[in-house]
Enzyme design. Structure first.
Site: not given
Length: 227
Positions: A129, A157-160
């Site tokens: 995703y 997407t979830d990484t920041g």
């Protein structure tokens, strides 16, 4: 959208919430994005103290990245003073599943003879995703860049280092349930979230720190995938 090699000297660009909504109405159906909202920066997060206490109590379960620079995670404008808003985008991962195909995370009993994938949470089935949502977000952001000269955005997407659920709630994408999930009254809680830090200053948004009543864009009923 190509990431900038250097973010210094980014100047703000301006629009209104109404104009942004018009652009999103045209761009989102093509990308698969189902919800979009915006929050002005800097923004005092209503649950900031709870977040910092959660970090202090060591409740991150070994996920060390969560406790790096907690103040910057609570306020991304500290390291990015050029940022004027956060765009929050979402699409569902629970759409289209057969009624009898239960999600094991929902507490249902899975028969022993069922295929192994029935024991995998729905969010983890199929393509990654992070890649799928990021591609959709970039399609929307590229479209906005064509409408707004000088527009810059940095999606993740979830990484920041962002508190996505808090921003999604403030942006009007749903409410926060007792289970700490973001819940949309019609789309449910099976939602992937992505955020983009931008230099877009948006007139007409709620005052920072106060949740919006609605998202700027919500997928229409006729385009909505089956639950």
């Amino acid at each position: 959208m190509q990431p900038l090699k250097k973010r210094d000297g980014i100047e703000p660009v301006y629009t209104t919430a109404g104009q942004l909504k018009t652009w999103l109405d045209g761009l989102c159906p093509q990308s698969g994005i189902e919800l979009v909202g915006a929050v002005s920066l800097p923004c005092p997060l209503p649950h900031r103290k709870h977040w910092l206490k959660w970090v202090e109590d060591g409740r991150h379960g070994g996920l060390e990245y969560l406790i790096r620079e907690p103040e910057n995670r609570a306020d991304p404008s500290l390291k990015n003073p050029w940022a004027r808003s956060v765009l929050v985008m979402a699409h569902r991962y629970t759409a289209g599943w057969p009624t009898g195909d239960g999600d094991p995370t929902a507490g249902g009993n899975i028969p022993l003879e069922a295929p192994w994938i029935r024991r995998v949470s729905r969010y983890a089935r199929g393509r990654d995703y992070h890649d799928v949502l990021l591609k959709s977000m970039r399609q929307v952001l590229v479209g906005l860049k064509e409408e707004v000269p000088g527009f810059e955005a940095f999606p993740s997407t979830d990484t920041g280092p962002y508190l996505e659920r808090e921003y999604a709630w403030l942006a009007g994408l749903g409410f926060l349930g007792h289970n700490q999930c973001l819940i949309h009254e019609k789309l449910g809680s099976g939602i992937f979230l992505g955020v983009a830090l931008t230099n877009l200053q948006i007139e007409g948004l709620n005052a920072p720190g106060f949740p919006a009543a609605d998202a700027l864009y919500t997928v229409s009923a006729r385009r909505r995938r089956p639950p």
